[in-house]
Design a protein around this motif. Structure first.
Motif, PDB file in Angstrom:
ATOM      1  N   TYR A  24      52.199  14.319 -25.012  1.00  9.86           N
ATOM      2  CA  TYR A  24      51.627  15.664 -24.836  1.00  9.86           C
ATOM      3  C   TYR A  24      52.624  16.655 -24.214  1.00  9.86           C
ATOM      4  CZ  TYR A  24      46.979  13.559 -25.632  1.00  9.86           C
ATOM      5  OH  TYR A  24      45.897  12.912 -26.159  1.00  9.86           O
ATOM      6  N   GLN A  25      53.687  16.107 -23.603  1.00  8.80           N
ATOM      7  CA  GLN A  25      54.593  16.953 -22.813  1.00  8.80           C
ATOM      8  C   GLN A  25      55.271  18.045 -23.639  1.00  8.80           C
ATOM      9  OE1 GLN A  25      55.168  17.187 -19.576  1.00  8.80           O
ATOM     10  NE2 GLN A  25      54.355  15.289 -18.679  1.00  8.80           N
ATOM     11  N   GLN A  26      55.560  17.713 -24.910  1.00  7.55           N
ATOM     12  CA  GLN A  26      56.297  18.671 -25.751  1.00  7.55           C
ATOM     13  C   GLN A  26      55.558  19.997 -25.919  1.00  7.55           C
ATOM     14  OE1 GLN A  26      56.333  17.632 -29.840  1.00  7.55           O
ATOM     15  NE2 GLN A  26      54.348  16.663 -29.784  1.00  7.55           N
ATOM     16  N   GLN A  27      54.228  19.979 -25.751  1.00  4.20           N
ATOM     17  CA  GLN A  27      53.454  21.214 -25.917  1.00  4.20           C
ATOM     18  C   GLN A  27      53.825  22.261 -24.867  1.00  4.20           C
ATOM     19  OE1 GLN A  27      49.590  18.634 -27.022  1.00  4.20           O
ATOM     20  NE2 GLN A  27      49.036  20.799 -26.831  1.00  4.20           N
ATOM     21  N   LEU A  28      54.525  21.809 -23.817  1.00  6.12           N
ATOM     22  CA  LEU A  28      54.867  22.738 -22.730  1.00  6.12           C
ATOM     23  C   LEU A  28      56.268  23.331 -22.863  1.00  6.12           C
ATOM     24  CD1 LEU A  28      53.398  20.652 -19.753  1.00  6.12           C
ATOM     25  CD2 LEU A  28      52.506  22.838 -20.589  1.00  6.12           C
ATOM     26  N   SER A  29      56.953  23.016 -23.975  1.00 10.17           N
ATOM     27  CA  SER A  29      58.352  23.451 -24.040  1.00 10.17           C
ATOM     28  C   SER A  29      58.445  24.967 -24.198  1.00 10.17           C
ATOM     29  CB  SER A  29      59.079  22.737 -25.177  1.00 10.17           C
ATOM     30  OG  SER A  29      58.493  23.116 -26.396  1.00 10.17           O
ATOM     31  N   SER A  30      59.545  25.526 -23.669  1.00 10.03           N
ATOM     32  CA  SER A  30      59.784  26.969 -23.711  1.00 10.03           C
ATOM     33  C   SER A  30      61.205  27.212 -24.197  1.00 10.03           C
ATOM     34  CB  SER A  30      59.602  27.547 -22.297  1.00 10.03           C
ATOM     35  OG  SER A  30      60.302  28.778 -22.168  1.00 10.03           O
ATOM     36  N   ASN A  31      61.396  28.295 -24.945  1.00  8.70           N
ATOM     37  CA  ASN A  31      62.752  28.636 -25.403  1.00  8.70           C
ATOM     38  C   ASN A  31      63.603  29.184 -24.275  1.00  8.70           C
ATOM     39  OD1 ASN A  31      62.227  27.868 -27.968  1.00  8.70           O
ATOM     40  ND2 ASN A  31      62.031  29.930 -28.824  1.00  8.70           N
ATOM     41  N   PHE A  32      62.960  29.703 -23.247  1.00  7.40           N
ATOM     42  CA  PHE A  32      63.686  30.506 -22.259  1.00  7.40           C
ATOM     43  C   PHE A  32      63.708  29.927 -20.850  1.00  7.40           C
ATOM     44  CE2 PHE A  32      61.688  33.299 -25.473  1.00  7.40           C
ATOM     45  CZ  PHE A  32      62.836  33.663 -26.144  1.00  7.40           C
ATOM     46  N   GLY A  72      55.355  36.304 -20.138  1.00  8.36           N
ATOM     47  CA  GLY A  72      56.776  36.269 -20.477  1.00  8.36           C
ATOM     48  C   GLY A  72      57.674  36.262 -19.247  1.00  8.36           C
ATOM     49  N   ASP A  73      57.129  36.654 -18.098  1.00 12.19           N
ATOM     50  CA  ASP A  73      57.924  36.594 -16.865  1.00 12.19           C
ATOM     51  C   ASP A  73      58.340  35.151 -16.588  1.00 12.19           C
ATOM     52  OD1 ASP A  73      57.462  39.278 -16.609  1.00 12.19           O
ATOM     53  OD2 ASP A  73      56.328  39.153 -14.721  1.00 12.19           O
ATOM     54  N   ILE A  74      59.541  35.008 -16.023  1.00 14.57           N
ATOM     55  CA  ILE A  74      60.017  33.657 -15.683  1.00 14.57           C
ATOM     56  C   ILE A  74      60.214  33.572 -14.179  1.00 14.57           C
ATOM     57  CG2 ILE A  74      61.948  32.028 -15.923  1.00 14.57           C
ATOM     58  CD1 ILE A  74      62.232  33.016 -18.827  1.00 14.57           C
ATOM     59  N   VAL A  75      59.652  32.519 -13.572  1.00 14.85           N
ATOM     60  CA  VAL A  75      59.750  32.348 -12.118  1.00 14.85           C
ATOM     61  C   VAL A  75      60.392  31.002 -11.797  1.00 14.85           C
ATOM     62  CG1 VAL A  75      57.736  33.806 -11.665  1.00 14.85           C
ATOM     63  CG2 VAL A  75      57.422  31.341 -11.988  1.00 14.85           C
ATOM     64  N   ASN A 126      53.935  27.712 -19.125  1.00 12.56           N
ATOM     65  CA  ASN A 126      52.798  27.301 -18.282  1.00 12.56           C
ATOM     66  C   ASN A 126      51.544  27.014 -19.098  1.00 12.56           C
ATOM     67  OD1 ASN A 126      52.013  30.000 -18.816  1.00 12.56           O
ATOM     68  ND2 ASN A 126      50.932  30.152 -16.841  1.00 12.56           N
ATOM     69  N   ILE A 127      51.631  27.061 -20.419  1.00 17.51           N
ATOM     70  CA  ILE A 127      50.483  26.672 -21.244  1.00 17.51           C
ATOM     71  C   ILE A 127      50.954  25.779 -22.396  1.00 17.51           C
ATOM     72  CG2 ILE A 127      48.928  28.612 -20.771  1.00 17.51           C
ATOM     73  CD1 ILE A 127      50.011  29.941 -23.326  1.00 17.51           C
ATOM     74  N   GLU A 155      58.215  29.729 -17.619  1.00 24.92           N
ATOM     75  CA  GLU A 155      57.888  30.954 -18.348  1.00 24.92           C
ATOM     76  C   GLU A 155      56.362  31.104 -18.336  1.00 24.92           C
ATOM     77  OE1 GLU A 155      58.681  33.135 -22.689  1.00 24.92           O
ATOM     78  OE2 GLU A 155      58.795  30.950 -22.551  1.00 24.92           O
ATOM     79  N   ILE A 156      55.894  32.171 -17.706  1.00 22.70           N
ATOM     80  CA  ILE A 156      54.444  32.375 -17.575  1.00 22.70           C
ATOM     81  C   ILE A 156      53.941  33.071 -18.833  1.00 22.70           C
ATOM     82  CG2 ILE A 156      52.606  33.429 -16.205  1.00 22.70           C
ATOM     83  CD1 ILE A 156      54.418  33.100 -13.753  1.00 22.70           C
ATOM     84  N   LEU A 157      53.444  32.271 -19.769  1.00 19.97           N
ATOM     85  CA  LEU A 157      53.008  32.830 -21.049  1.00 19.97           C
ATOM     86  C   LEU A 157      51.573  33.325 -20.986  1.00 19.97           C
ATOM     87  CD1 LEU A 157      54.866  30.195 -23.172  1.00 19.97           C
ATOM     88  CD2 LEU A 157      55.275  32.665 -23.235  1.00 19.97           C
ATOM     89  N   ASN A 158      50.834  32.834 -20.008  1.00 20.63           N
ATOM     90  CA  ASN A 158      49.454  33.288 -19.824  1.00 20.63           C
ATOM     91  C   ASN A 158      49.186  33.310 -18.318  1.00 20.63           C
ATOM     92  OD1 ASN A 158      46.582  33.426 -19.579  1.00 20.63           O
ATOM     93  ND2 ASN A 158      46.388  32.693 -21.682  1.00 20.63           N
ATOM     94  N   THR A 159      48.902  34.497 -17.785  1.00 20.84           N
ATOM     95  CA  THR A 159      48.725  34.583 -16.319  1.00 20.84           C
ATOM     96  C   THR A 159      47.402  33.974 -15.884  1.00 20.84           C
ATOM     97  OG1 THR A 159      47.676  36.778 -16.405  1.00 20.84           O
ATOM     98  CG2 THR A 159      50.096  36.707 -16.235  1.00 20.84           C
TER      99      THR A 159
END
Ligand code: BES
Ligand code: MN
Ligand code: ZN
Length: 497
Positions: free
Chosen positions: A419-427, A327-330, A432-433, A339-343
């Motif tokens: 395939y790009q849409q799979q990487l979208s983030s709300n925040f 959940g951290d954002i860099v 990253n996954i 948004e790092i959803l999986n480290t």
């Protein structure tokens, strides 16, 4: 190991060990027949006894006085392919290595795989010999005696073949020694092979091979705004290093080829920690970096007229009180937020900043990143082909061809926008996954967001960089593919025959 070509009549060959081939049905080529006649018909007698049928990868070790004669079965030559020939050759070589012979002459009597010339066989023999004689026992308190075999010659009848063999041996030795370096680094445990250790080895390679080497420490990395790379290093007590190696074989202003290697010296997964089974194999998560070392070693040895820059982001991926949390954002060096959803999807986080560095600071003609990036690639392609992605179809074709030539093969995978849409983030600008479907593809899609306006290819070597099980060890791939690509791009080596 020394390699050389041999010419002249086969019966005039002097060696402690001769290796010849037999086809199915015990059919011998002209050279094997001549050698047999000289050595009292030992081969013909073995065929007559039924000991030698020539079936694929059969090995028969014979002797005539002090001369060892190893006969290797090739099976039906009409059905021969590269894989079968290599398997047979390796079986024969192992028999030679089990003996006390110091030198070996391989008689290339005909070319069982029709698509290949004598140079291909010679190159493969050199690479195979360097692989077969490398023992990953640096860390054992008692090391095995080194193999006795120190010299290999390859014989062929025609002068044209001898020239091809000389070239093949030169390329094969350079690739083989580069791959040896890559395997050595890969096999080292992560408590030895740390980011600082890789930086030290880069300095050493620089001295040995005449490369310019720059090492950036944590402060310098922060100054370059590599927030994504640094987010992976946060959990570790080992400081990260960003390593740049420059080989100059062409004019100074000739834009280089950039090779970017994932250098995660150990991947625990971080806070998204991995299960413990086989986690030791995550010491191999720096094999992309190791292949950059190995390729630069080979390129320098061949003095290729080309410029190459190696770029290695090196870090551990560890959990810890300071580690990045899901959940951290860099903010990456490119300015894009993640948004790092999986480290555990850390490879792309270090590569994206390294690729931005390549694009902005190195301005290469093209960049290739090499990474043990996804378990999904292993599911897709197994342990045979590396996954190849590119934003340029011509570059992809060149790399596929180089992989085929070196027999270090890759397979072209799609990098479609769908395939790009799979990487979208709300925040953030992206996550990253991309979920389980097409996991190797979405990892490549993530990287593609940092390589716009640059010719770029990505090799996912998760399935090909090492083998598990009883023969666990690094393979040295894809040093062969990369070196062959650079040989072909540079128009050949300077000493080309
Ligand atoms: N280094 C691994 C990939 C890997 C796993 C290579 C197993 C070879 C064997 C990489 O950092 C990783 O953990 N990738 C994750 C990505 C996922 C969290 C999206 C994976 O493949 O599971
Ligand atoms: Mn990981
Ligand atoms: Zn990893």
């Amino acid at each position: 190991m020394e390699f050389s070509t041999r010419s002249g009549r086969p019966e005039a060959l002097k060696a402690q060990c001769l290796l010849v081939f037999a086809e199915a049905g015990g059919k011998l080529g002209a050279a094997a027949r001549a050698l047999d006649a000289k050595h009292g018909g030992v081969i013909a007698a073995a065929i007559k006894r039924g000991d030698l049928t020539g079936k694929s990868a059969q090995v028969l070790a014979l002797a005539d006085g002090a001369v060892r004669i190893v006969v290797v079965g090739l099976g039906k030559v009409a059905e021969a392919n590269e894989t079968g020939w290599l398997k047979a050759m390796r079986a024969g070589l192992d028999a030679v290595l089990a003996s006390a012979a110091h030198d070996l002459t391989v008689c290339l009597d005909g070319h069982p795989v029709r698509r290949r010339d004598a140079g291909w066989y010679a190159s493969q023999i050199a690479q195979m010999a360097l692989h077969a004689t490398q023992r990953p026992d640096q860390m054992k308190s008692k090391r095995e005696d080194p193999p006795k075999l120190a010299k290999i010659s390859v014989w062929a009848e025609s002068e044209a073949d001898q020239a091809r063999i000389a070239r093949g041996l030169r390329h094969g030795q350079a690739i083989g020694e580069g791959a040896t370096l890559a395997r050595e680094l890969g096999n080292l445990p992560a408590n030895v092979c740390t980011p600082s250790y890789l930086a030290d080895r880069a300095e050493a390679l620089g001295k040995e091979a005449g490369l310019k080497v720059q090492v950036f420490d944590e402060k310098a990395i922060a100054k370059m705004d590599m927030g994504s790379f640094l987010s992976v290093a946060r959990g570790s007590a080992e400081p990260p290093r960003f390593i740049v190696l420059r080989y100059q074989g062409a004019a100074k202003d000739d834009p280089p080829v950039a090779l970017v290697g994932k250098g995660v010296t150990f991947d625990t997964g971080g806070i998204s920690i991995k299960p413990s089974g086989e986690m030791d194999e995550m010491k191999y998560d720096m094999c992309g970096a190791a292949s950059v070392f190995g390729t630069l070693h080979a390129v320098a040895q061949l003095k290729l007229p080309i410029n190459v820059v190696g770029i290695i982001p090196a870090t551990e991926n560890m959990p810890g009180g300071k580690a990045t949390k899901p959940g951290d954002i860099v903010t990456s060096m490119s300015g894009q937020t993640i948004e790092i959803l999986n480290t555990d999807a850390e490879g792309r986080l270090i590569l994206c900043d390294a690729l931005t560095y390549a694009k902005e600071k190195v301005k290469p003609v093209l960049a290739i990143d090499i990474a043990t990036l996804t378990g999904a690639c292993v599911i897709a392609l197994g342990h045979v082909a590396s996954g190849l992605y590119s934003n340029d179809d011509k570059l992809a074709k060149e790399l596929l061809d180089a992989g085929h030539a070196a027999w270090d093969r890759a397979w072209h995978m799609p990098l479609w926008d769908d395939y790009q849409q799979q990487l979208s983030s709300n925040f953030a600008d992206m996550g990253n996954i991309g979920g389980r479907p097409g996991g190797s593809i979405t990892a490549a899609c993530f990287l593609s967001r940092f390589t716009r306006d640059m010719k770029w290819a990505h090799l996912d070597i998760a399935g090909t960089a090492w083998v598990s099980g009883k023969a666990k060890g690094a393979t040295g791939r894809p040093v062969g593919l990369l070196t062959e690509f650079l040989i072909s791009r540079s128009g050949g080596d300077r000493d080309a025959a």
